[in-house]
Design an enzyme around this catalytic site. Sequence first.
Site, PDB file in Angstrom:
ATOM      1  CG  HIS A 227      -0.757   0.166   2.228  1.00  0.00           C
ATOM      2  ND1 HIS A 227       0.610   0.777   3.261  1.00  0.00           N
ATOM      3  CD2 HIS A 227      -0.122  -1.468   2.779  1.00  0.00           C
ATOM      4  CE1 HIS A 227       0.867   0.266   4.017  1.00  0.00           C
ATOM      5  NE2 HIS A 227       0.690  -0.945   4.299  1.00  0.00           N
TER       6      HIS A 227
ATOM      7  CG  HIS B 157       4.405  -1.479   1.954  1.00  0.00           C
ATOM      8  ND1 HIS B 157       2.549  -1.831   2.079  1.00  0.00           N
ATOM      9  CD2 HIS B 157       5.278  -2.429   3.246  1.00  0.00           C
ATOM     10  CE1 HIS B 157       2.658  -2.334   2.874  1.00  0.00           C
ATOM     11  NE2 HIS B 157       4.269  -2.947   3.804  1.00  0.00           N
TER      12      HIS B 157
ATOM     13  N   GLY C   1       9.067   0.651   8.060  1.00  0.00           N
ATOM     14  CA  GLY C   1       8.209   2.167   9.191  1.00  0.00           C
ATOM     15  C   GLY C   1       8.411   2.087  10.502  1.00  0.00           C
TER      16      GLY C   1
END
Length: 280
Positions: A33, A36, A148
């Site tokens: 998504h 990423h 992340g």
Amino acid sequence: MLVFKTKKELTEHVSALPKTNRLALVPTMGALHKGHVSLVEQAIAENETVVVSIFVNPTQFNNKEDLEKYPQTLQADLDLLSATSENIIIFAPSAEEVYDKNVKAKTYDFEGLDQVMEGAFREDHFNGVGTIVEALLLLVKPDRAYFGEKDFQQLQIIRKLVEQQQIPVEIIGCPIVREPSGLAMSSRNERLSPELRQKASFIYSTLLAAKEKFGTKSAGYVVDWVKKEFDQHEDLELEYIEITDVNTLRPITIKNENLKYRAFIAVYAGGVRLIDNIAL
């Protein structure tokens, strides 16, 4: 865009790259998504060559049903990455290829970083994460690897792993990317109904309020306040809320102005487990 399915193909290609090229790795489990994509875009901006791995790692799932439900959307992932850049190298192996037919996690001592929050609720999860990340880092030998901050505990554990194993790589943490509602982007969000997806924005709005309260209230007060807020929300079930030191990840009782803190939360929405965190 090059797509490799075997370690041999990948290492042969990477080893032939100019030694002056800065090489980046973005490990993913697919179902990609915008979160990423933001990691990949940062990696592209800061390096000459970027390898993106797409691999649903079985050893980090302590729940077999969760593994079976995890979306595997390789073609859609490739299309998204191709639209981002044609110069990305994709590594999309099978579990047998990665683990040499012995699909088993190693055991690590992460000095307590893995014993709290996610580690407390997901037994051996971080041994599985450490196993695959170490394997990818040793295979690709990147100068930098990008992760992340939504999985901030994982990020700190990977930093500890690299330190312990003396792997020469710079670990880059990248900001959380959110949906317009504030919900942290996650592959699991796709399993939510539209109604629940909107209601789940309550997680982030509560974290924002907790951050504001943390400026004048104790950690214990803020934790209790968050618990009461979720007690009143019939569609969301709080699993945990913790306020920790960012380095040790241990829950705090007394604030120290020289330390940095973060609030971590895990919530079930219609059976789908969601996590988030915020710097305080």
